[in-house]
Design a protein around this motif. Structure first.
Motif, short mmCIF file in Angstrom:
data_model
loop_
_atom_site.label_atom_id
_atom_site.label_comp_id
_atom_site.label_asym_id
_atom_site.label_seq_id
_atom_site.Cartn_x
_atom_site.Cartn_y
_atom_site.Cartn_z
N LEU A 371 0.64 -1.35 -0.23
CA LEU A 371 0.09 -0.03 0.05
C LEU A 371 0.82 1.16 0.00
N VAL A 372 1.92 1.29 0.85
CA VAL A 372 2.67 2.41 0.88
C VAL A 372 3.53 2.64 -0.54
N ASP A 373 3.94 1.63 -1.34
CA ASP A 373 4.35 1.65 -2.56
C ASP A 373 3.45 2.07 -3.57
N ILE A 374 2.23 1.69 -3.70
CA ILE A 374 1.22 2.25 -4.23
C ILE A 374 0.96 3.74 -4.07
N LEU A 375 1.04 4.25 -2.95
CA LEU A 375 0.84 5.61 -2.74
C LEU A 375 2.19 6.47 -2.95
N GLY A 376 3.39 5.73 -3.36
CA GLY A 376 4.37 6.44 -3.86
C GLY A 376 5.33 6.73 -2.43
N GLY A 377 5.22 6.31 -1.41
CA GLY A 377 5.79 6.57 0.10
C GLY A 377 6.95 5.47 0.20
N THR A 378 7.48 5.74 1.27
CA THR A 378 8.54 4.85 2.09
C THR A 378 8.15 4.43 3.30
N ILE A 379 8.60 3.18 3.75
CA ILE A 379 8.26 2.69 5.19
C ILE A 379 9.77 2.50 5.66
N VAL A 381 11.90 0.97 9.45
CA VAL A 381 11.75 0.31 10.92
C VAL A 381 13.12 0.42 11.76
N LEU A 382 12.90 0.96 12.71
CA LEU A 382 14.05 1.18 13.71
C LEU A 382 13.75 0.36 15.00
N SER A 383 14.40 -0.90 15.28
CA SER A 383 14.16 -1.70 16.49
C SER A 383 15.44 -2.38 16.79
N ASN A 384 15.33 -2.67 17.99
CA ASN A 384 16.43 -3.56 18.67
C ASN A 384 15.57 -4.52 19.63
N LEU A 385 16.11 -5.93 19.45
CA LEU A 385 15.55 -6.91 20.50
C LEU A 385 15.52 -6.47 21.72
N GLY A 386 14.24 -6.40 22.35
CA GLY A 386 14.14 -6.52 23.61
C GLY A 386 13.54 -4.89 23.93
N SER A 387 13.80 -3.69 23.13
CA SER A 387 13.68 -2.59 23.37
C SER A 387 12.61 -1.81 22.44
N GLY A 388 11.48 -2.36 22.10
CA GLY A 388 10.43 -1.72 21.26
C GLY A 388 10.99 -1.54 19.80
N SER A 389 10.03 -1.03 19.32
CA SER A 389 10.03 -0.79 17.82
C SER A 389 9.20 0.64 17.23
N ILE A 390 9.90 1.26 16.28
CA ILE A 390 9.52 2.37 15.61
C ILE A 390 9.31 2.34 14.18
N PHE A 391 7.98 2.22 13.67
CA PHE A 391 7.79 2.28 12.42
C PHE A 391 7.36 3.60 11.87
N LYS A 392 8.02 4.03 10.62
CA LYS A 392 7.94 5.30 10.20
C LYS A 392 7.40 5.26 8.43
N VAL A 393 6.25 5.93 8.28
CA VAL A 393 5.99 5.91 6.92
C VAL A 393 5.68 7.14 6.45
N GLN A 394 6.32 7.51 5.49
CA GLN A 394 6.24 8.82 4.72
C GLN A 394 5.54 8.96 3.56
N LEU A 395 4.44 9.54 3.14
CA LEU A 395 3.75 9.56 2.18
C LEU A 395 3.88 11.10 1.54
N PRO A 396 4.09 11.03 0.26
CA PRO A 396 4.18 12.23 -0.48
C PRO A 396 2.87 12.86 -0.87
N LEU A 397 2.74 14.30 -0.38
CA LEU A 397 1.64 15.07 -0.86
C LEU A 397 1.85 15.50 -2.42
N GLN A 398 1.51 14.83 -3.37
CA GLN A 398 1.69 15.04 -4.84
C GLN A 398 0.93 16.14 -5.23
N SER A 399 0.95 16.60 -6.57
CA SER A 399 0.15 17.76 -6.95
C SER A 399 -1.16 17.74 -6.96
#
Length: 542
Positions: A371-379, A381-399
């Protein structure tokens, strides 16, 4: 002139040739490049990729020759396919097999010929890569080796072409299978979810044991969970098949977040996980986005985060605007993901780490990536075992995606349709008839039900209707054909297509003159209300 006889394995040789499905096809650059390279290496004016069938020699690619094919009886390649080594004729006028051949005595005046076999993996010579000159010649050892290498490259490209076609056919069969399964699974789910939801909505009006409400709630939850698994498999296939379309709409951000937060908070509360949604001040009050896809992205990431976060910990969602990018961040205090597992995180049907012992199809993150690819964005992940995760999605506001702070009113979900309107339901499945009848009764609007397209056409000719709900899969005349006939005679009656096959939704755009809207089973009561509000609204008093 000598006419060479067919080989003893001619039938299987021809089958190997026909299996490539390459005869009488258009020119392809990859083959033309190989032919051109052979001409340059061997320094000959004519080079051909020749395929020998039962009665002709057909040229898939050619340099220096206008003809598309010649008779097999006079073809040099008909001789070459019988010899494993390069078949080389240094001077045709000195060779009793060819000195009086029409290709020698007249155009193209062949005096030199060298051809290397094109051999299929199972050992059948289907043709040659050949070089031709109008004067005597002889290949060097290097040229002979190069010609053999290029011949093998030709057959490799034909194998690749064949595999691609086989994959296309297999993918089409997979799509057809999933389309049928979608219909077969969603039809009974329509009854399970429809009736359980109606019973839950009306439970407060009846004196029944409290346990009954609990049991019905479990049925409703289980039905929706099964539907979610079915949808995941189908969504993934639609993404892979390129059938997932982007649909932008203007939304009230506050309402969008409220609905998402309310849905996700239920799951978080069940696990006793602290859950919050933070909206940055730099976001406008309204956005024009693909609400369904962005909602699914956030839901998939949040559900995963909640699932792998222990009670007493937190999951946070942050939405912001950064450099014309709509940024979605989902952070948790969960189990974390190892660096090795992160490389496999978005693979289909694969669960990693603790996920291996958890429920789920293993498709959520793969679908999210799609879905992120279809919308032209990127995803990321920043994570270490035992210390949680952060997922970051960036979607462009196109013309064509605008942002606005205008005060737009979201479409109301409350009923505001005309209860005296005449509604026709065309549905052949008796259980689905009962479900729809019960839903319409709960909305206090009467409907007429018929079971076939033929009955629909007949009743429309004798009675007036303001709105038609048309099942697509019908015995005899199907829903599309029936809708076409009705639209031809009654173009102003809106027709809403119904189907348990979600792949049909992709075809609605092609039938937009037939169907005014599409609803997928199981029918959601809220969407049904929106449809009724749209097509049979309460008219303002004069």
């Amino acid at each position: 002139m000598k006419i060479v006889s067919p080989s003893i394995d001619e039938i299987t040789r021809l089958k190997a040739l026909y299996d490539y499905d390459v005869l009488d096809t258009e020119a392809e650059k990859i083959f033309d490049d190989l032919t051109q390279l052979a001409a340059q290496i061997c320094n000959t004016p004519i080079t051909l990729i020749s395929l020998v069938d039962s009665d002709r020699q057909w040229f898939k690619s050619k340099v220096g020759l206008d003809a598309k094919e010649i008779s097999r009886d006079i073809a040099f390649c008909a001789h070459a396919i019988h010899q494993k080594e390069i078949f080389e004729v240094e001077d045709t006028l000195k060779d009793k097999r060819f000195f009086d051949n029409p290709l020698v005595t007249s155009a193209p005046n062949i005096r030199f010929y060298a051809g290397t076999q094109l051999v299929s993996p199972d050992g059948h010579a289907i043709g040659t890569l050949c070089v031709i000159d109008d004067k005597p010649n002889k290949l060097t050892q290097d040229q002979r080796q190069a010609l053999e290498v290029l011949g093998r490259s030709v057959i490799s490209q034909m194998e690749l072409r064949k595999k691609i076609k086989e994959l296309e056919v297999a993918n089409q069969h997979k799509t057809e299978f999933l389309s049928n399964m979608s219909h077969e699974l969603r039809t009974p789910l329509n009854a399970i979810i429809g009736f359980s939801r109606l019973m839950l909505d009306n439970f407060k009006y009846h004196t029944l044991p409290v346990k009954f409400s609990e049991y019905i709630g479990h049925i409703d939850y289980s039905g929706r969970r099964l539907l979610s698994v079915v949808n995941s498999v189908i969504d993934l296939n639609k993404i892979e098949a390129g059938m997932m379309q982007v649909e932008f709409e203007s939304i009230c951000l506050r309402t969008f977040i409220k609905d998402l937060e309310g849905m996700l908070a239920i799951t978080a509360n069940e696990k006793e996980v602290e859950f919050s949604v933070d909206v940055s001040d730099n976001l406008p009050t309204h956005l024009t986005i693909d609400q369904a896809k962005i909602s699914q992205i956030i839901t998939n990431l949040a559900h995963n985060a909640i699932k792998f976060t222990n009670s007493g910990k937190w999951v946070k969602i942050e939405l912001s605007l950064n450099n014309e990018q709509f940024v979605i961040t989902v952070a948790d205090q969960g189990a974390g993901i190892s660096s090795i597992d992160q490389t496999k995180l978005f693979n289909k049907f694969q669960q990693v780490g603790q996920a291996k012992s958890s429920e789920g199809s293993g498709l959520g993150l793969s679908i999210t990536q799609g879905l992120v690819d279809i919308l032209g964005g990127t995803i990321n992940v920043l994570s270490n075992l035992g210390s949680g995760s952060i997922f970051k999605v960036q979607l462009p506001l196109q013309s064509d995606i605008t942002i606005s702070n205008e005060d737009l009113n979201p479409s109301p979900d409350k009923a505001s349709f005309n209860h005296s309107s005449k509604v026709l339901l065309v549905e052949d499945n008796e259980i689905n008839q009962a479900v729809m009848l019960a839903i319409f009764e709960s909305l206090d609007i009467p409907i007429i039900i018929v079971g076939t397209g033929e009955e629909a056409i007949e009743i429309i000719s004798n009675r007036h209707f303001d709105l038609i709900f048309m099942d697509i899969h019908l015995p005899g005349i199907d829903g599309r054909q029936a809708s076409e006939k009705i639209k031809h005679t009654h173009p102003n009656i809106p027709i809403v297509a119904l189907s348990a096959d979600v792949f049909n939704q992709h075809n609605v755009a092609e039938n937009n003159k037939i169907w005014d809207e599409y609803l997928c089973k199981p029918i959601e009561k809220e969407k049904l209300v929106q449809t009724l509000n749209r097509f049979i609204p309460v008219l303002p008093s004069a």
